[in-house]
Design a protein around this motif. Structure first.
Motif, PDB file in Angstrom:
ATOM      1  N   GLY A  15       0.920  -1.161   0.094  1.00 15.91           N
ATOM      2  CA  GLY A  15      -0.363  -0.153  -0.100  1.00 15.91           C
ATOM      3  C   GLY A  15       0.872   1.186  -0.234  1.00 15.91           C
ATOM      4  O   GLY A  15       2.027   1.153   0.262  1.00 15.91           O
ATOM      5  N   THR A  16       0.306   2.429  -0.239  1.00 12.41           N
ATOM      6  CA  THR A  16       1.166   3.584  -0.234  1.00 12.41           C
ATOM      7  C   THR A  16       0.227   4.853   0.468  1.00 12.41           C
ATOM      8  O   THR A  16      -0.803   4.577   0.778  1.00 12.41           O
ATOM      9  N   TYR A  60      -2.763  14.278  -2.349  1.00  9.06           N
ATOM     10  CA  TYR A  60      -2.514  13.415  -3.394  1.00  9.06           C
ATOM     11  C   TYR A  60      -0.907  13.797  -4.192  1.00  9.06           C
ATOM     12  O   TYR A  60      -0.580  14.717  -3.968  1.00  9.06           O
ATOM     13  N   THR A  71      -3.295  10.357  -8.154  1.00  8.26           N
ATOM     14  CA  THR A  71      -3.326   9.114  -7.342  1.00  8.26           C
ATOM     15  C   THR A  71      -4.728   9.346  -6.679  1.00  8.26           C
ATOM     16  O   THR A  71      -4.905   8.631  -6.178  1.00  8.26           O
ATOM     17  N   ASP A  74      -8.100   8.917  -7.388  1.00  9.75           N
ATOM     18  CA  ASP A  74      -8.864   8.126  -7.740  1.00  9.75           C
ATOM     19  C   ASP A  74      -8.460   6.731  -7.008  1.00  9.75           C
ATOM     20  O   ASP A  74      -9.486   5.686  -6.774  1.00  9.75           O
ATOM     21  N   SER A  75      -7.449   6.423  -6.313  1.00  4.18           N
ATOM     22  CA  SER A  75      -6.912   5.476  -5.668  1.00  4.18           C
ATOM     23  C   SER A  75      -6.937   5.447  -4.339  1.00  4.18           C
ATOM     24  O   SER A  75      -6.397   4.430  -3.712  1.00  4.18           O
ATOM     25  N   VAL A 111      -7.841   5.080  -0.685  1.00  6.73           N
ATOM     26  CA  VAL A 111      -8.612   4.046  -0.063  1.00  6.73           C
ATOM     27  C   VAL A 111      -9.236   4.910   1.394  1.00  6.73           C
ATOM     28  O   VAL A 111     -10.267   4.489   1.596  1.00  6.73           O
ATOM     29  N   PHE A 135      -3.490   4.983  -0.138  1.00  6.57           N
ATOM     30  CA  PHE A 135      -3.695   4.905  -1.418  1.00  6.57           C
ATOM     31  C   PHE A 135      -3.481   3.191  -2.036  1.00  6.57           C
ATOM     32  O   PHE A 135      -2.662   2.577  -1.082  1.00  6.57           O
ATOM     33  N   LYS A 136      -3.977   2.834  -3.007  1.00  2.00           N
ATOM     34  CA  LYS A 136      -3.477   1.590  -3.880  1.00  2.00           C
ATOM     35  C   LYS A 136      -2.036   1.769  -4.241  1.00  2.00           C
ATOM     36  O   LYS A 136      -1.684   2.824  -4.361  1.00  2.00           O
ATOM     37  N   GLU A 157      -0.872   1.384  -6.945  1.00  9.03           N
ATOM     38  CA  GLU A 157      -0.711   2.174  -8.433  1.00  9.03           C
ATOM     39  C   GLU A 157      -2.160   3.010  -8.495  1.00  9.03           C
ATOM     40  O   GLU A 157      -2.976   2.862  -8.008  1.00  9.03           O
ATOM     41  N   PRO A 158      -1.513   4.283  -9.118  1.00  9.89           N
ATOM     42  CA  PRO A 158      -0.480   4.674  -9.794  1.00  9.89           C
ATOM     43  C   PRO A 158       0.653   5.319  -8.833  1.00  9.89           C
ATOM     44  O   PRO A 158       1.646   5.910  -9.392  1.00  9.89           O
ATOM     45  N   THR A 159       0.763   5.292  -7.569  1.00 13.06           N
ATOM     46  CA  THR A 159       1.655   6.063  -6.837  1.00 13.06           C
ATOM     47  C   THR A 159       2.844   5.710  -7.028  1.00 13.06           C
ATOM     48  O   THR A 159       4.024   6.290  -7.338  1.00 13.06           O
TER      49      THR A 159
END
Length: 208
Positions: A86-87, A111, A120, A122-123, A125, A140-141, A143-145
């Motif tokens: 995770g990011t 973001y 990022t 839209d990703s 969480v 965040f998920k 990707e795309p991070t």
């Protein structure tokens, strides 16, 4: 590197004033900029479980404060949890009240921005107030991070975005990843060592 304890806030704002006063003499941006960036690998039970990139910066806020200085610190992290990467993005904002006293000013959205204005957001969480006044911690998920961060390590520039006052307008903060220190007079020390160290940490983590 701690992210803006109260005493550090005063020092950062003093540096901001130095930025403004010495910009013409030292060819610095009078709008402020990156003060320092650091790489901190995260170890758990003797194993690498995360990579954190942290920064401190001072910028002029023309979006919400008519060009007044704000101090921004934070970072981006990659963490392994239950075999999943995770990011995270953390942003801590400190402004000044009319008397010059530091005031925490947390964003409600933060973001990263990559090439061609990809973000990022839209990703996302989850997001919540961080453990520091003025801070927001977002998860965040992967990707795309990860892709945005790896690209940023090549260009030596990572763009964070955040809002203020729950507004829809976001401030963009380009962080120069090779700035390892900024002296009181505004002179910057630059090195690629942090970039190389963070790249090694990230690649080791995602290839585990």
């Amino acid at each position: 590197m701690s992210l803006m304890p109260k005493m550090v806030c005063s020092l950062v704002f003093a540096t901001a004033i130095s930025f403004f006063e010495t910009a013409a003499a030292q060819n610095l941006d009078p709008n402020g900029g990156t003060l320092d960036v650091a790489n901190t690998p995260v170890m758990t039970n003797g194993k690498l479980t995360g990579c954190q990139l942290t920064f401190d910066a001072v910028i002029r806020d023309y979006t919400y404060r008519q060009g007044a200085f704000i101090a921004v610190s934070g970072g981006v992290g990659l963490m392994i949890t239950q075999q999943t990467i995770g990011t995270t993005v953390k942003i801590v904002v400190t402004a000044l009240d009319p008397s010059g006293r530091p005031i925490p000013s947390p964003p409600s959205r933060a973001y990263l921005i990559g090439a061609n204005y990809a973000t990022t957001l839209d990703s996302l969480v989850a997001a919540s107030a961080s453990d520091q006044p003025g801070g927001l911690f977002s998860i965040f998920k992967a990707e795309p991070t990860i892709s945005i961060v790896l690209d940023a390590l090549k260009t030596k520039r990572l763009v964070f975005a955040f809002n203020q006052n729950n507004s829809g307008t976001d401030i963009q903060l380009p962080v120069e990843l090779d700035v390892v220190n900024t002296a009181a007079g505004g002179a910057q020390t630059r090195s690629d060592n942090m970039i190389k160290g963070y790249a090694k940490c990230v690649l080791t983590l995602i290839n585990k």
